[in-house]
Design a protein around this motif. Structure first.
Motif, PDB file in Angstrom:
ATOM      1  N   VAL A 187       0.839  -1.203   0.000  1.00 37.32           N
ATOM      2  CA  VAL A 187       0.000   0.000   0.000  1.00 37.32           C
ATOM      3  C   VAL A 187       0.872   1.250   0.000  1.00 37.32           C
ATOM      4  O   VAL A 187       0.616   2.220  -0.737  1.00 37.32           O
ATOM      5  CB  VAL A 187      -0.948  -0.007   1.210  1.00 37.32           C
ATOM      6  CG1 VAL A 187      -1.719   1.314   1.294  1.00 37.32           C
ATOM      7  CG2 VAL A 187      -1.923  -1.178   1.126  1.00 37.32           C
ATOM      8  N   ARG A 188       1.922   1.234   0.797  1.00 36.72           N
ATOM      9  CA  ARG A 188       2.803   2.397   0.902  1.00 36.72           C
ATOM     10  C   ARG A 188       3.592   2.665  -0.386  1.00 36.72           C
ATOM     11  O   ARG A 188       4.036   3.786  -0.618  1.00 36.72           O
ATOM     12  CB  ARG A 188       3.757   2.228   2.085  1.00 36.72           C
ATOM     13  CG  ARG A 188       3.171   2.656   3.434  1.00 36.72           C
ATOM     14  CD  ARG A 188       2.754   4.083   3.374  1.00 36.72           C
ATOM     15  NE  ARG A 188       2.406   4.695   4.655  1.00 36.72           N
ATOM     16  CZ  ARG A 188       1.406   5.540   4.775  1.00 36.72           C
ATOM     17  NH1 ARG A 188       0.635   5.833   3.724  1.00 36.72           N
ATOM     18  NH2 ARG A 188       1.153   6.114   5.934  1.00 36.72           N
ATOM     19  N   GLU A 189       3.749   1.674  -1.248  1.00 34.95           N
ATOM     20  CA  GLU A 189       4.428   1.907  -2.519  1.00 34.95           C
ATOM     21  C   GLU A 189       3.680   2.953  -3.351  1.00 34.95           C
ATOM     22  O   GLU A 189       4.294   3.742  -4.070  1.00 34.95           O
ATOM     23  CB  GLU A 189       4.538   0.610  -3.313  1.00 34.95           C
ATOM     24  CG  GLU A 189       5.524  -0.393  -2.733  1.00 34.95           C
ATOM     25  CD  GLU A 189       5.462  -1.725  -3.452  1.00 34.95           C
ATOM     26  OE1 GLU A 189       4.694  -1.843  -4.435  1.00 34.95           O
ATOM     27  OE2 GLU A 189       6.173  -2.661  -3.040  1.00 34.95           O
ATOM     28  N   GLY A 190       2.365   2.943  -3.268  1.00 37.23           N
ATOM     29  CA  GLY A 190       1.571   3.899  -4.036  1.00 37.23           C
ATOM     30  C   GLY A 190       1.130   5.104  -3.246  1.00 37.23           C
ATOM     31  O   GLY A 190       0.745   6.122  -3.828  1.00 37.23           O
ATOM     32  N   HIS A 191       1.158   4.992  -1.926  1.00 41.77           N
ATOM     33  CA  HIS A 191       0.680   6.071  -1.055  1.00 41.77           C
ATOM     34  C   HIS A 191       1.672   6.256   0.090  1.00 41.77           C
ATOM     35  O   HIS A 191       1.373   5.940   1.248  1.00 41.77           O
ATOM     36  CB  HIS A 191      -0.706   5.729  -0.490  1.00 41.77           C
ATOM     37  CG  HIS A 191      -1.748   5.462  -1.537  1.00 41.77           C
ATOM     38  ND1 HIS A 191      -2.455   6.470  -2.158  1.00 41.77           N
ATOM     39  CD2 HIS A 191      -2.200   4.302  -2.071  1.00 41.77           C
ATOM     40  CE1 HIS A 191      -3.302   5.945  -3.032  1.00 41.77           C
ATOM     41  NE2 HIS A 191      -3.167   4.628  -2.994  1.00 41.77           N
ATOM     42  N   PRO A 192       2.865   6.765  -0.190  1.00 40.54           N
ATOM     43  CA  PRO A 192       3.920   6.792   0.837  1.00 40.54           C
ATOM     44  C   PRO A 192       3.619   7.673   2.040  1.00 40.54           C
ATOM     45  O   PRO A 192       4.129   7.387   3.131  1.00 40.54           O
ATOM     46  CB  PRO A 192       5.143   7.303   0.064  1.00 40.54           C
ATOM     47  CG  PRO A 192       4.601   7.981  -1.143  1.00 40.54           C
ATOM     48  CD  PRO A 192       3.347   7.259  -1.499  1.00 40.54           C
ATOM     49  N   THR A 193       2.814   8.722   1.877  1.00 41.94           N
ATOM     50  CA  THR A 193       2.556   9.631   3.003  1.00 41.94           C
ATOM     51  C   THR A 193       1.074   9.794   3.312  1.00 41.94           C
ATOM     52  O   THR A 193       0.722  10.540   4.221  1.00 41.94           O
ATOM     53  CB  THR A 193       3.156  11.018   2.716  1.00 41.94           C
ATOM     54  OG1 THR A 193       2.553  11.564   1.528  1.00 41.94           O
ATOM     55  CG2 THR A 193       4.663  10.923   2.527  1.00 41.94           C
ATOM     56  N   THR A 194       0.202   9.117   2.577  1.00 43.20           N
ATOM     57  CA  THR A 194      -1.242   9.220   2.820  1.00 43.20           C
ATOM     58  C   THR A 194      -1.582   8.720   4.214  1.00 43.20           C
ATOM     59  O   THR A 194      -1.078   7.679   4.639  1.00 43.20           O
ATOM     60  CB  THR A 194      -2.003   8.376   1.776  1.00 43.20           C
ATOM     61  OG1 THR A 194      -1.676   8.848   0.472  1.00 43.20           O
ATOM     62  CG2 THR A 194      -3.505   8.462   1.988  1.00 43.20           C
TER      63      THR A 194
END
Length: 397
Positions: A265-272
């Motif tokens: 998930v963090r690969e596409g949304h690193p700071t969301t």
């Protein structure tokens, strides 16, 4: 075009649908919403449960602007039934006008998918197209939303109104992407619009994309990739109950699987802002591992945990074990990821709630509990100080 009855028929186009990740044009000319992309669906590996859950359009709604006072929607639904069990209630279509509830209806007809729980066989009994009708709408220009049922695969085949329809451009609202189990998909809620994530989204003033997948919140890599690749301003993942009630993995595999899921998930949304939610209270599985099995008694379906509590010491998962491990993992990762947050699911539905609003089938909250969970998540996540709280005005503005 206008037919002989004065109806205006509007083609069903992608820009009229919200909340779906993919829209399939069927051989019959209909539009079938999906809540996972085609690539993910190709990786189910014959999992009928997952394929069915993602095609049930929880949170998917038809949205348009019109002065129409009457609306008809033709649908070809697929209704799930279990041989030997009572039929399930018809799925509800909720009408909202300018964001406010304005009606509810059901559709007739459709195919019946009859499942035999003893041998897993499935029989499809074909049925006709049904029509959902709403009338008596105010004649002013307005935004109309029709929320599709979370319990029925729904192929849209026709839209008629007594005034022209135009698509509504997405507004400036933040998009909340949520993944969870059948409790997030809907379980025993009254309708898609009254499932707890939908109620929480309304309270938070955000646009919901509901990836609650009944029986299929299993830390699957293809689901993680779908979350990774879907644009979102806020993300939450509710993890645990399906892993326990399917007895899918042991503690040794669970921790790395959670890390891998969050990494993807963090690969596409690193700071969301990313909120990990542990299971709500379920007395049957608090200290007893799965699997869970349905049983029919007095005309009602209830679930029983079949595991042995002593096996938790050998690594079998219980809800108590899952909560402890999720809290540990989030605390560990949050040291380097300030956008990662944790919420104990018992803050949404806990022991006092179970005493007042017990789970009717020992597994799923009822409609009243969904309302309570939606209100609480709205306050805890979207309220002041919550991980999803709206950013305040900049200094000097």
């Amino acid at each position: 075009m206008t037919d002989s009855y004065g109806w205006i028929t509007t083609p069903l186009t992608d820009d009229l649908l919200r909340g779906a990740l993919d829209l399939e044009r069927t051989a019959r000319g209909g539009l079938l919403p999906h809540r996972l992309p085609a690539r993910a669906r190709a990786q189910f590996g014959g999992d009928e449960q997952g394929a069915q859950a993602e095609s049930q359009p929880s949170g998917v709604r038809l949205v348009f602007r019109t002065r129409a006072t009457a609306v008809e929607l033709d649908v070809l639904r697929t209704v799930l039934g279990y041989r030997g069990f009572p039929p399930r209630p018809d799925g509800a279509y909720d009408l909202h006008v300018d964001g406010e509830p304005a009606g509810r209806a059901t559709a007739g007809g459709g195919d019946l998918l009859l499942v035999d729980l003893d041998d897993g066989s499935r029989e499809r009994v074909p049925g006709p197209v049904g029509t959902v009708r709403f009338d008596g709408l105010p004649g002013r220009e307005k935004v109309v939303e029709i929320w599709l049922p979370y319990t029925e695969t729904t192929e849209l085949t026709g839209l008629r109104t007594d005034a022209p329809v135009t698509a509504v451009e997405p507004g400036g609202r933040r998009v909340w992407l949520h993944h969870g189990s059948s409790i997030s998909q809907g379980s025993a809620a009254d309708s898609s619009a009254t499932v707890w994530p939908a109620l929480a989204a309304a309270a938070g003033g955000v646009e919901l994309v509901n990836l609650g997948l009944g029986g299929s919140a299993l830390l699957d890599p293809f689901t993680a990739r779908a979350l990774r690749d879907t644009p979102a301003d806020l993300i939450s993942v509710k993890i645990g109950i399906n892993l326990v009630n399917l007895d899918l993995m042991r503690l040794r595999a669970f921790g790395p699987a959670v890390h891998g899921f969050l990494d993807t998930v963090r690969e596409g949304h690193p700071t969301t802002p990313l909120l990990v939610v542990s299971p709500v209270l379920c007395p049957a599985h608090e200290d007893t591992p799965g699997p869970a099995a349905p049983e029919l008694s007095d005309g009602k379906v209830r679930f029983t945990a079949l595991g042995d509590p002593s096996e938790a010491a050998l690594g079998k998962l219980t809800l108590r074990v899952v909560r402890e491990e999720l809290a540990r993992i989030v605390a560990l990762r949050a040291a380097d990821d300030p956008g990662l947050h944790h919420l104990d699911g018992r803050e949404l539905y806990g022991e006092a709630d179970a005493a007042e609003l017990p789970l009717p089938d020992r597994l799923h909250p009822d409609a009243a509990a969904h309302r309570r969970m939606g209100e609480r998540f709205g306050a805890l996540a979207f309220g002041p100080g919550g991980p999803f709280a709206a950013p305040g005005p900049s200094a000097g503005v």
